[in-house]
Design an enzyme around this catalytic site. Structure first.
Site, PDB file in Angstrom:
ATOM      1  N   ASP A 320      13.643   2.349   6.811  1.00 65.65           N
ATOM      2  CA  ASP A 320      12.327   2.813   6.425  1.00 65.65           C
ATOM      3  C   ASP A 320      11.337   1.937   7.198  1.00 65.65           C
ATOM      4  OD1 ASP A 320      10.208   3.874   4.679  1.00 65.65           O
ATOM      5  OD2 ASP A 320      10.242   1.889   3.754  1.00 65.65           O
ATOM      6  N   ASP A 519      12.561  -0.101   0.905  1.00 68.60           N
ATOM      7  CA  ASP A 519      11.992  -1.035  -0.056  1.00 68.60           C
ATOM      8  C   ASP A 519      11.947  -0.441  -1.457  1.00 68.60           C
ATOM      9  OD1 ASP A 519      10.016   0.789   0.304  1.00 68.60           O
ATOM     10  OD2 ASP A 519       8.463  -0.641   0.892  1.00 68.60           O
ATOM     11  N   ASP A 523      11.858   5.836  -1.627  1.00 67.75           N
ATOM     12  CA  ASP A 523      13.077   6.121  -0.875  1.00 67.75           C
ATOM     13  C   ASP A 523      14.363   5.863  -1.655  1.00 67.75           C
ATOM     14  OD1 ASP A 523      12.883   3.391  -0.711  1.00 67.75           O
ATOM     15  OD2 ASP A 523      12.212   3.396   1.373  1.00 67.75           O
TER      16      ASP A 523
HETATM   17  P1  ADP Z   1       6.917   5.243   4.650  1.00 70.44           P
HETATM   18  O1  ADP Z   1       8.044   6.167   4.934  1.00 70.44           O
HETATM   19  O2  ADP Z   1       6.247   4.796   5.911  1.00 70.44           O
HETATM   20  O3  ADP Z   1       7.312   4.085   3.784  1.00 70.44           O
HETATM   21  P2  ADP Z   1       5.701   6.882   2.510  1.00 70.44           P
HETATM   22  O4  ADP Z   1       6.762   7.920   2.395  1.00 70.44           O
HETATM   23  O5  ADP Z   1       5.539   5.952   1.388  1.00 70.44           O
HETATM   24  O6  ADP Z   1       5.775   6.075   3.871  1.00 70.44           O
HETATM   25  O7  ADP Z   1       4.310   7.606   2.755  1.00 70.44           O
HETATM   26  C1  ADP Z   1       4.145   8.489   3.856  1.00 70.44           C
HETATM   27  C2  ADP Z   1       2.709   8.722   4.162  1.00 70.44           C
HETATM   28  O8  ADP Z   1       2.061   9.365   3.068  1.00 70.44           O
HETATM   29  C3  ADP Z   1       1.907   7.487   4.429  1.00 70.44           C
HETATM   30  O9  ADP Z   1       2.015   7.091   5.768  1.00 70.44           O
HETATM   31  C4  ADP Z   1       0.505   7.947   4.090  1.00 70.44           C
HETATM   32  O10 ADP Z   1      -0.067   8.616   5.182  1.00 70.44           O
HETATM   33  C5  ADP Z   1       0.721   8.935   2.962  1.00 70.44           C
HETATM   34  N1  ADP Z   1       0.521   8.322   1.662  1.00 70.44           N
HETATM   35  C6  ADP Z   1       1.446   8.021   0.752  1.00 70.44           C
HETATM   36  N2  ADP Z   1       0.907   7.495  -0.357  1.00 70.44           N
HETATM   37  C7  ADP Z   1      -0.421   7.407  -0.137  1.00 70.44           C
HETATM   38  C8  ADP Z   1      -1.529   6.933  -0.897  1.00 70.44           C
HETATM   39  N3  ADP Z   1      -1.406   6.409  -2.117  1.00 70.44           N
HETATM   40  N4  ADP Z   1      -2.741   7.022  -0.328  1.00 70.44           N
HETATM   41  C9  ADP Z   1      -2.890   7.529   0.896  1.00 70.44           C
HETATM   42  N5  ADP Z   1      -1.894   7.984   1.650  1.00 70.44           N
HETATM   43  C10 ADP Z   1      -0.676   7.951   1.155  1.00 70.44           C
HETATM   44 MG    MG Z   2       8.189   2.590   2.463  1.00 72.61          MG
END
Ligand code: ADP
Ligand code: MG
Length: 630
Positions: A320, A519, A523
């Site tokens: 991730d 983390d 996921d």
């Molecule tokens: P990663 O796979 O990088 O850990 P996530 O799956 O947690 O990312 O989130 C993917 C995307 O969704 C983020 O890059 C962001 O653009 C958007 N996102 C998720 N949660 C939020 C939030 N609370 N506020 C704004 N954008 C969010």
């Molecule tokens: Mg993440």
């Protein structure tokens, strides 16, 4: 008397009686001390043979298992029956000694973890209104405020409410560099407050603390059998029956061949000892238990021997991005909006107040730094992998990525307020919108962890072929981070929703075993789907501890490389042990069949081999998981 001490006492008694018998036999022949020697031998059979017979009969009755102990007792009795009582006694003495040694050695692997439990102080100072009182730690409940003096160990898991200072968390994470903590930060039971005066609000019941969970997990892991362990036990059982049958057969054949029943029985007893699978059965747990303990002391928790063995065989590591490869601490770079920035940020911070995501934290931090009060919202809901949706005084409001914008029907208007450079910048973009209208956006970025390049390099150096990145973030961001870390565009999967991560992990497993490293934020499903799910920074996160097969308590990819190295070394040692144990056995059996192998030599070869195998496994205890410099 505990089982361990009674075992020890009996072993010493056996050795003493054996020494007496040997002294009388060789030291004073002709003195007519035959009866004294017989008495000494008899007590060897009692103190050395009875416990083994007791275990063997217990296993036979309660588990319907033929125990290896049985082979030893039968062999010793057979030797005595043909007038070789002294040799039978040597067998029982060495067997008793090696069993005790094995137990003590294996006990070390357990004690390595249980020692953590003793670190917790018994008493704690707590605040009761104006007063401070000292109470027993067992009586603390969530909500109590504990006062911690410099140098004191933290008695419970909690959150700092007052004061700041450096905390030595090496007991939990294996990380020896102290961590500076300020109000709001989590602190963990059994860590040491180095020099601040801290007030800590208790957040978890005693039994639910990270240390308690660690100990429980490692204890469970040590009980959970690895596949190769199950095999060696299954094999041991079949094999024990085969050895008994083989010995009876050998007795029959050698008698028929005219060896005389006494010589044939002696040969059968020798074969019984030579062919016993003690070393084979112990070779796997000796290595695995040591590895699990040493890993736990370095802040890496394996949920069982199976996780260890699978990690050793992983071909693809899928990471991730946010919070795993990168620090997860986002910095806001750009802000664009229609109208007043302060109002825009107040609305954005208001909706992000309900999110646990690192992006949300960055936005709240920025608003806080500028003295902007978040505007409250209602009915806030997270859309995993996309953002947040809520309701405020003017209606539905949302904050998230382009996919969320599209879902809200705002795609066409994106270009209206956002200059193209914001759209294409290799930074994470967060849009704030009301219905189909976009009110503005911010971009933010975070950095790879310092430990990431070194950790990935170590994995590559170990021969790991595939390193992939899975992220919900935009492709441009993923590629920028990928370029810094040497992860090629072909191995980068971006714009993923949590369910896409699961699908990609499944696709990757077609090419070989896959470890997913995350983390635990968004996921957990991918962690569960992978052959090995590895959670980072698990010290504070219950979800991560639950979903993963391996938990890294420190936020350090270097630890992952070390865990992988340890896992590989463990499987190598298991292989060495099995080959050695089988080889030694073949030599002894051949000696018994085709040559006149004396029983004591078979005994020394057999017990010596078993102890060597255990010691070889225990070498892992001296191979700590180290911190790597990136
Ligand atoms: P990663 O796979 O990088 O850990 P996530 O799956 O947690 O990312 O989130 C993917 C995307 O969704 C983020 O890059 C962001 O653009 C958007 N996102 C998720 N949660 C939020 C939030 N609370 N506020 C704004 N954008 C969010
Ligand atoms: Mg993440």
């Amino acid at each position: 008397m505990t089982e361990d001490t009674s075992r020890l006492v009996l072993t010493w008694a056996t050795i003493a009686a054996m020494a007496a018998a040997a002294a009388l036999h060789w030291g004073a022949p002709g003195l007519g001390a035959g009866w004294a020697e017989a008495l000494a031998l008899l007590s060897v059979f009692f103190t050395g043979g009875l416990p083994a017979a007791h275990r063997a009969i217990g296993a036979l009755i309660t588990e319907r298992q033929l125990d290896i102990d049985l082979l030893m007792v039968v062999a010793a009795l057979a030797a005595a029956a043909v007038g070789a009582a002294l040799e039978g006694a040597v067998l029982l003495t060495l067997f008793s000694l090696s069993t005790t040694l094995e137990h003590r050695a294996m006990g070390r692997t357990r004690r390595a973890i249980e020692a953590l439990m003793e670190l917790r102080p018994d008493r704690a100072l707590i605040r009761r209104g104006e007063d401070t009182v000292e109470v027993a730690v067992e009586t603390l409940v969530p909500g109590d405020v504990v006062i911690l003096r410099p140098g004191a160990r933290v008695p419970v898991d909690g959150v700092i409410v007052l004061g700041e200072g450096a905390i030595d968390e090496s007991t939990i994470t294996g990380e020896s560099v102290p961590v500076h903590k300020t109000p709001g930060a989590q602190v963990f039971e059994a860590t040491v407050n180095l020099h601040g005066v801290l007030e800590i609000e208790v957040r978890r019941e005693l039994g639910a603390s990270t240390v308690a969970r660690m100990i429980a997990l490692v204890t469970e892991a040590q009980a959970a059998r690895a596949p190769s362990e199950r095999f060696s036990e299954w094999f041991g059982q079949r094999y024990t029956i085969a050895v008994l049958a083989g010995a009876v057969l050998a007795f029959a054949v050698f008698s028929v061949l005219g060896l005389g029943w006494q010589a044939a029985l002696y040969k059968a007893a020798t074969l019984l000892v030579a062919a016993s699978p003690c070393a084979i059965v112990i070779s796997v747990p000796a290595a695995i238990l040591s590895a699990l303990s040493v890993a736990a002391r370095g802040g890496v928790l394996f949920k069982g021997g199976a996780a260890l063995e699978t990690l050793a065989r992983v071909e693809t590591f899928a990471f991730d991005k946010t919070g795993t490869l990168t620090t997860g601490r986002q910095e806001i770079v750009d802000i664009r909006c229609e109208g007043a920035e302060a109002e825009f940020l107040a609305r954005l911070a208001g909706i992000e107040a309900h999110s646990e995501h690192p992006i949300a934290e960055a936005i709240r931090r920025l608003a806080d730094a500028r003295g902007i009060l978040p505007l409250p919202v209602r009915e806030a809901k997270a859309v995993p992998g996309e953002g947040m949706v809520a309701v405020d005084d003017l209606g539905v409001i949302w904050a998230g990525n382009a996919r969320l914008a599209q879902r809200m029907g705002a795609r066409a208007e994106t270009g209206l307020v956002l200059p193209a450079d914001l759209e294409t910048a290799p930074r994470t973009l967060v849009l704030l919108g009301r219905g189909a209208k976009i009110l503005g956006g911010v971009t933010c970025e975070d950095r790879p962890r310092d430990s990431t390049p070194g950790g990935l390099a170590a994995l590559r150096a170990a021969g790991v072929g595939q390193i992939a990145m899975l992220t919900g973030d935009r492709r441009a961001v993923a590629e920028r981070i990928g370029a810094e870390l040497g992860i090629g565009a072909a191995e980068i999967h971006a714009d993923l929703r949590p369910e896409d991560k699961v699908r990609i992990v499944a696709d990757l497993t077609a090419r070989g075993r896959v470890a997913f490293v995350g983390d635990g934020v968004n996921d957990a499903a991918a962690l569960a789907r992978a052959d090995v799910g590895i959670a980072m920074g698990a010290a504070g996160s219950e979800v991560a501890l639950q979903a993963a097969d391996v938990a890294l308590l420190a936020d350090d990819i270097g630890r992952l490389a070390e865990a992988h190295r340890l896992a590989r070394r463990t499987t190598r040692i298991i292989r060495q042990n099995l080959i050695f144990a089988m080889g030694a056995m073949l030599v002894l059996v051949a000696g018994g069949l085709f040559w006149h192998l004396p029983l004591p030599v078979a005994v020394i070869g057999h017990e010596g081999g078993t102890v060597l195998v255990v010691l070889n496994g225990l070498r892992l205890l001296a191979d700590p998981i180290r911190k790597r410099r990136g």
